[in-house]
Enzyme design. Structure first.
Site, PDB file in Angstrom:
ATOM      1  N   THR A  72      41.088  45.164  52.774  1.00 46.11           N
ATOM      2  CA  THR A  72      41.261  46.039  51.620  1.00 46.11           C
ATOM      3  C   THR A  72      42.744  46.316  51.449  1.00 46.11           C
ATOM      4  O   THR A  72      43.464  46.521  52.430  1.00 46.11           O
ATOM      5  CB  THR A  72      40.466  47.355  51.749  1.00 46.11           C
ATOM      6  OG1 THR A  72      40.732  48.181  50.604  1.00 46.11           O
ATOM      7  CG2 THR A  72      40.794  48.113  53.014  1.00 46.11           C
ATOM      8  N   GLU A  73      43.209  46.250  50.186  1.00 41.48           N
ATOM      9  CA  GLU A  73      44.653  46.255  49.956  1.00 41.48           C
ATOM     10  C   GLU A  73      45.332  47.569  50.277  1.00 41.48           C
ATOM     11  O   GLU A  73      46.556  47.640  50.301  1.00 41.48           O
ATOM     12  CB  GLU A  73      44.991  45.818  48.525  1.00 41.48           C
ATOM     13  CG  GLU A  73      44.418  46.657  47.431  1.00 41.48           C
ATOM     14  CD  GLU A  73      43.175  46.012  46.828  1.00 41.48           C
ATOM     15  OE1 GLU A  73      43.003  46.122  45.608  1.00 41.48           O
ATOM     16  OE2 GLU A  73      42.382  45.412  47.571  1.00 41.48           O
ATOM     17  N   ASN A  74      44.563  48.631  50.549  1.00 43.31           N
ATOM     18  CA  ASN A  74      45.222  49.865  50.978  1.00 43.31           C
ATOM     19  C   ASN A  74      45.503  49.877  52.481  1.00 43.31           C
ATOM     20  O   ASN A  74      46.009  50.859  53.003  1.00 43.31           O
ATOM     21  CB  ASN A  74      44.401  51.102  50.573  1.00 43.31           C
ATOM     22  CG  ASN A  74      43.009  51.109  51.156  1.00 43.31           C
ATOM     23  OD1 ASN A  74      42.318  50.102  51.147  1.00 43.31           O
ATOM     24  ND2 ASN A  74      42.580  52.243  51.665  1.00 43.31           N
ATOM     25  N   SER A 132      49.992  44.673  53.427  1.00 45.83           N
ATOM     26  CA  SER A 132      48.721  44.236  52.865  1.00 45.83           C
ATOM     27  C   SER A 132      48.941  43.275  51.704  1.00 45.83           C
ATOM     28  O   SER A 132      48.290  42.227  51.602  1.00 45.83           O
ATOM     29  CB  SER A 132      47.918  45.450  52.394  1.00 45.83           C
ATOM     30  OG  SER A 132      46.702  45.044  51.808  1.00 45.83           O
TER      31      SER A 132
END
Length: 223
Positions: free
Chosen positions: A48-50, A90
């Site tokens: 997940t990009e966070n 990320s």
């Protein structure tokens, strides 16, 4: 025609195509549920990009740790080996081509693989966000979406009419009626609901559906 896959069945079907050991980003909404349905003997590494790599399915209600969330602000679980990192790291993973698959939602998909999934017009969200990076950074882009809008209009079209997220990026679409590949600028029908005729499916699709060999039935369990 009333028979349609449920959202969880759509997520289950998409999960069946993820290879063991694949690095996979799950988009906000329907794609988030894919983490729940890994086939026996296979384990994907979800991103997940966070800033989490290797998270698991959503926790049971009441067991959430709200310090552990995905990009959609939904609670996730962690597994042995889960990694946490800076937002910039990320996106370096995304832009560096280190993700095998991105699974995203969509408002519209065009037969040439164009994707519109961030805005429905002037009153939509103000920015495309990380989806633009994902669709051109991941090695493969799949979409999970309803086959039609709430008012019955096709979401699979000859050309998108909404603002684009990416051009020529989508390779496979999972809908509540069918599984469709995009090859050579065409929609290639691979699977459909057994109760749905090809003519009925075509009437709900805004571009021509092509076939390449036999079209299989979707066999999704009650999940």
């Amino acid at each position: 025609m009333n028979a349609r896959l449920t959202p969880t069945q759509m997520a289950w079907r998409a999960a069946q195509d993820i290879a063991d050991g694949a690095y996979v980003n799950l988009g906000i909404g329907l794609p988030e549920m894919v983490a729940k349905f890994q086939p026996p003997g296979r384990e994907a590494i979800f991103h997940t990009e966070n800033g989490i790599l290797g998270f698991g399915k959503a926790p049971e209600p009441g067991q959430e740790d709200w310090d552990l969330i995905n990009a959609g602000k939904k609670a996730v679980t962690i597994k042995p080996g889960t990694a946490f990192f800076h937002h910039a790291d990320s996106f370096a993973m995304v832009r560096g081509g280190h993700l095998d698959v991105a699974i995203l939602g969509a408002y519209q998909v065009a037969e040439k693989g164009d994707l519109a999934n961030w805005s429905t017009g002037p009153k939509g969200v103000p920015a495309v966000g990380g989806a633009m990076d994902l669709v051109h950074g991941a090695k493969q882009v799949a979409v999970i979406t309803e086959h039609t809008t709430k008012d019955g209009k096709p979401k699979l079209l000859e050309a998108c009419t909404l603002p684009l997220t990416g051009v020529g990026c989508v390779t496979r679409v999972y809908t509540n009626l069918a599984v469709i590949d995009i090859e050579g600028g065409r929609f290639i029908l691979r699977e459909k609901l057994a109760a749905l005729s090809l003519d009925e499916l075509q009437s709900l699709t805004g571009a021509r559906l092509h076939t390449d060999g036999a079209v299989a039935d979707i066999n999704a369990p009650e999940v």
